[in-house]
Design an enzyme around this catalytic site. Sequence first.
Site, mmCIF file in Angstrom:
data_model
loop_
_atom_site.group_PDB
_atom_site.id
_atom_site.type_symbol
_atom_site.label_atom_id
_atom_site.label_comp_id
_atom_site.label_asym_id
_atom_site.label_seq_id
_atom_site.Cartn_x
_atom_site.Cartn_y
_atom_site.Cartn_z
ATOM 1 N N THR A 150 3.118 1.929 15.595
ATOM 2 C CA THR A 150 3.344 0.562 15.101
ATOM 3 C C THR A 150 3.798 0.479 13.647
ATOM 4 O OG1 THR A 150 0.989 0.426 14.569
ATOM 5 C CG2 THR A 150 1.688 -0.523 16.673
ATOM 6 N N SER A 166 -7.310 -4.578 5.579
ATOM 7 C CA SER A 166 -8.472 -3.760 5.885
ATOM 8 C C SER A 166 -9.309 -3.549 4.646
ATOM 9 C CB SER A 166 -8.025 -2.405 6.442
ATOM 10 O OG SER A 166 -7.442 -2.584 7.699
ATOM 11 N N HIS A 189 -1.467 -11.944 10.614
ATOM 12 C CA HIS A 189 -1.170 -10.532 10.389
ATOM 13 C C HIS A 189 -0.972 -9.864 11.757
ATOM 14 C CE1 HIS A 189 -1.013 -6.537 8.918
ATOM 15 N NE2 HIS A 189 -2.135 -6.186 9.516
ATOM 16 N N THR A 231 -11.725 -1.196 14.364
ATOM 17 C CA THR A 231 -10.693 -2.017 13.726
ATOM 18 C C THR A 231 -10.573 -3.426 14.313
ATOM 19 O OG1 THR A 231 -9.040 -1.097 15.195
ATOM 20 C CG2 THR A 231 -9.274 -0.050 13.050
ATOM 21 N N ARG A 274 -12.282 2.371 17.133
ATOM 22 C CA ARG A 274 -12.619 1.112 17.806
ATOM 23 C C ARG A 274 -13.136 0.047 16.833
ATOM 24 N NH1 ARG A 274 -9.856 0.904 21.978
ATOM 25 N NH2 ARG A 274 -9.626 2.945 22.914
ATOM 26 N N GLU A 312 0.836 -1.202 0.000
ATOM 27 C CA GLU A 312 0.000 0.000 0.000
ATOM 28 C C GLU A 312 0.871 1.253 0.000
ATOM 29 O OE1 GLU A 312 -2.033 -1.267 3.892
ATOM 30 O OE2 GLU A 312 -1.844 0.893 4.116
ATOM 31 N N CYS A 336 -3.357 -4.482 3.816
ATOM 32 C CA CYS A 336 -2.273 -5.329 4.316
ATOM 33 C C CYS A 336 -2.268 -6.744 3.758
ATOM 34 C CB CYS A 336 -2.324 -5.395 5.835
ATOM 35 S SG CYS A 336 -2.070 -3.794 6.592
ATOM 36 N N ASN A 358 4.547 -3.116 12.540
ATOM 37 C CA ASN A 358 3.593 -3.654 11.570
ATOM 38 C C ASN A 358 4.107 -3.358 10.164
ATOM 39 O OD1 ASN A 358 1.434 -4.344 9.971
ATOM 40 N ND2 ASN A 358 0.015 -2.833 10.829
ATOM 41 N N LYS A 399 -0.845 -7.613 20.488
ATOM 42 C CA LYS A 399 -2.025 -8.180 21.135
ATOM 43 C C LYS A 399 -2.950 -8.932 20.176
ATOM 44 C CE LYS A 399 -4.647 -5.118 23.066
ATOM 45 N NZ LYS A 399 -4.910 -3.855 23.776
#
Lengths: 354, 133
Positions: free
Chosen positions: A160, A304, A242, A209, A207, A87, A119, A274, A247
């Site tokens: 990230t 995404s 991914h 995501t 939120r 991307e 991604c 990331n 977390k």
Amino acid sequence: MAENKLLVPDREAGIIGYGAYIPRYRLPVKEVARVWADGKGGLPIHEKAVTGLDEDVITMSIEAARNALARSGIDPTEIGAVWVGSESHPYAVKPTSTVVAEAIGATPHVLAADWEFACKAGTEAIQASIGFVGSGMADYALAIGMDTAQGRPGDALEYTAGAGGAAFIIGPAKDAVCVFEGSYSYATDTPDFWRRANAIYPEHGERFTGEPAYFSHTQTAAESLLEALGATASDFRFAVFHQPNTKFPMRVAKSLGFGQDQIEAGLLVPEIGNTYAGSAMIGLTSILDIADPGDRILMVSYGSGAGSDAFSLRATEALPRRRGSAPATLIYVKRRTEIDYATYARLRGKLVLK
Amino acid sequence: METSQHWRLRKQRYALVGEVCPHCESKIFPPRDICPDCGEDAREMYQFSGRGEVYSHTTVYQAPSGHAENVPYPVAIVRLEEGPLVTAQLTDVGDQPIEIGTPVEMVTRKLGADGERGMLVYGYKFRPALVER
Ligand SMILES: [Zn+2]
């Protein structure tokens, strides 16, 4: 509802050669917190990889592709397709893939194209490569997932967004270091993250995501693949997901029944950040650096927008003797020069000279 | 430089592709179609390994136009393992000391851009060898 669509080509395909690339510079993310949050707040990772002034998705792809070629032992003119998923392609219009193909000596009798799907652009290129090789249209295809991630200064993504990725040469199973047992793709229209055509930085649905986006897609893709193969988590020695932070992949792994020992080898995000289209793929290279013949590996990407590709792989006898032909991924992880936020701002082109 | 000139030079610049002399086996870079050692025709393409060592080096603080954002940057003459000397930028040096004899390897990097709207130019640089050899 249609049946579970396991993807399996007519001719069995596998990975003939693999290669990673991670740039040298590391920004400890406490530096981002120091500049933008008074040093407060939790840190999602330890540090992230940052490109040098002379690096971009083209140069990083070239090095990963050269590593994959070295391990494959094939001549670059035998490659039928060069496909780069990212991307952060350096040009809006002009393919990354033609420069990469030219630099590695795969031109001119070759299909070259760039792939896009946030991604998971790199694993889409792998799916297409399996089909291209599996149908007999070509013997070898090069699939790359590479990114130098964008993030607005001070935004949550800046903690990230790293840089790096991996290249895989897909070919007939008989020459492979690991074979694809089957794959599965799952996609819906989910607006969790996007960047409009002329915007510099991406936007994200805060939120939104997590649950309906990352977790729902990776989990469904993984479960559907396992079910179609009649396999469970315990059949795999390794799994890689991914990694937008530390977390998320740990949580999805746990809910699928994978233990820490199965995901540790592929979990690079704490040290490199990331890497977007490169994230799951570079984790796989790290696993291939240590896997034994017969080991089964699950790889699940997430892009995404949104979708997931899941792959089941099995390492072959050829893996141990071919892996030494290029630098191990951990060599790139450990090659590290720490930088501060000022140098980071300079390297990322955030200082304007004119 | 003109777009057409970048295009003609791309093979030698992206991947260190030179020539080998069919008469005396000399490896030639940059390609010039005539062997500097024996004076005979030499047009056969040769892919250099990219490995070499620092022969001489310096640091540029006053950059030519188009490179101002890169200062300071190291430049070296590199002795390729096949013989020829090549002048190029060093990159990814980090905190590693550069000395005469330091083993280096070729990487393809961004050399610059023709302004905001022009094409991006890629070519070889050298970095300290990633793996000892
Ligand atoms: Zn000669």
